[in-house]
Write an enzyme that holds these catalytic residues in place. Sequence first.
Site, short mmCIF file in Angstrom:
data_model
loop_
_atom_site.label_atom_id
_atom_site.label_comp_id
_atom_site.label_asym_id
_atom_site.label_seq_id
_atom_site.Cartn_x
_atom_site.Cartn_y
_atom_site.Cartn_z
N ASP A 1 43.35 48.29 28.99
CA ASP A 1 43.63 48.85 29.64
C ASP A 1 44.47 49.58 29.26
O ASP A 1 45.75 49.34 28.37
CB ASP A 1 44.21 48.01 31.23
CG ASP A 1 44.39 46.79 31.18
OD1 ASP A 1 45.35 46.64 30.23
OD2 ASP A 1 44.45 45.72 32.19
N ASN B 1 46.08 37.98 41.57
CA ASN B 1 44.88 38.28 42.66
C ASN B 1 43.38 38.45 42.23
O ASN B 1 42.71 39.04 42.14
CB ASN B 1 44.87 39.70 42.77
CG ASN B 1 45.14 40.71 42.62
OD1 ASN B 1 44.40 40.87 40.79
ND2 ASN B 1 45.07 42.01 42.16
N HIS C 1 42.41 39.31 39.05
CA HIS C 1 41.77 40.60 38.53
C HIS C 1 41.72 40.20 36.91
O HIS C 1 43.06 39.60 36.00
CB HIS C 1 42.47 42.16 38.49
CG HIS C 1 44.11 42.31 38.03
ND1 HIS C 1 45.12 42.77 38.01
CD2 HIS C 1 45.00 41.64 37.36
CE1 HIS C 1 46.10 42.69 37.45
NE2 HIS C 1 45.74 41.88 36.68
N GLU D 1 40.28 45.08 39.57
CA GLU D 1 40.66 44.48 40.94
C GLU D 1 40.01 44.03 41.84
O GLU D 1 38.97 44.24 41.54
CB GLU D 1 41.69 45.13 41.51
CG GLU D 1 42.78 46.32 40.97
CD GLU D 1 44.27 45.50 40.17
OE1 GLU D 1 43.96 44.14 40.70
OE2 GLU D 1 45.48 45.86 40.21
P1 PGA Z 1 51.44 38.72 33.10
O1 PGA Z 1 49.85 39.91 33.99
O2 PGA Z 1 50.74 38.14 31.97
O3 PGA Z 1 51.85 39.17 32.81
O4 PGA Z 1 51.11 37.72 33.42
C1 PGA Z 1 48.69 39.61 33.49
C2 PGA Z 1 47.57 40.28 34.21
O5 PGA Z 1 47.63 40.91 35.61
O6 PGA Z 1 46.67 40.53 34.24
#
Ligand code: PGA
Length: 242
Positions: free
Chosen positions: A67, A136, A138, A143
């Site tokens: 992404d 959450n 995702h 999302e």
């Molecule tokens: P993080 O993010 O590795 O910064 O915890 C993971 C994500 O949001 O996919």
Amino acid sequence: MNILRFQTEQLLNEAAAGIFTALVQTNPRAVLGLATGGTPVGIYKELINAYEQGKVSFKEVTTFNLDEYANLDANHEQSYAYYMREKLFAHVDIQQSNIHIPNGKAADLHAESKAYDAKLNEVGHIDLQLLGLGHNGHIGFNEPADHLQNGTHVVTLAEETIQANARFFNSTDEVPKEAITMGVGSILKAHTLMLVVKGADKAEIVHRALRGPITTQCPASLLQTHPRLLVLVDEEAGRLLV
Ligand code: PGA
């Protein structure tokens, strides 16, 4: 699904990097799916170490990132293009032309999404896809929602995601509200998935994702349907995964 637990983050990072390295050693033309965020940083450091020690070359490797934020220039310090350059690509022998990251500055983000899918289709499938996990549930920037998208698409980031990522920006207001992400269909097409989860604050969500019902309200729960899902957790994140 295979769940591997590690006593320390360093051991986890070494193991994850070791799996990527072994793949590239056996298939120098491997297609790697890469992720950003806090989780992979230590893994990328270990990959750089392996490269510097002459254990692996990325010369023929192709990469696809999950992404990118919308409307951030590739030179913006918080763009994922910048992140990947700083944390991995500038330190190994990968060819620029083999690196794929959605262009968040494209004039038409929908056309950019289609073009990204076309490139993914050209390579057929990703051999090994690295995934972090959002608080959450995702994956990529898919999302929680009533419906999930198959292919690459433009998303409005969830408030939780904006808050979580605000730590990387000067203020919450600076966090982009939109992004381009590979869809769950594209993620699930990878030959092997490697989900990496670290820290006590992710214990509940990783439990929900892997042991709870399969639901679009927790996009990572769809990973349960994948035949080759490898999960790497540290002790804190894996606390509830009995
Ligand atoms: P993080 O993010 O590795 O910064 O915890 C993971 C994500 O949001 O996919």
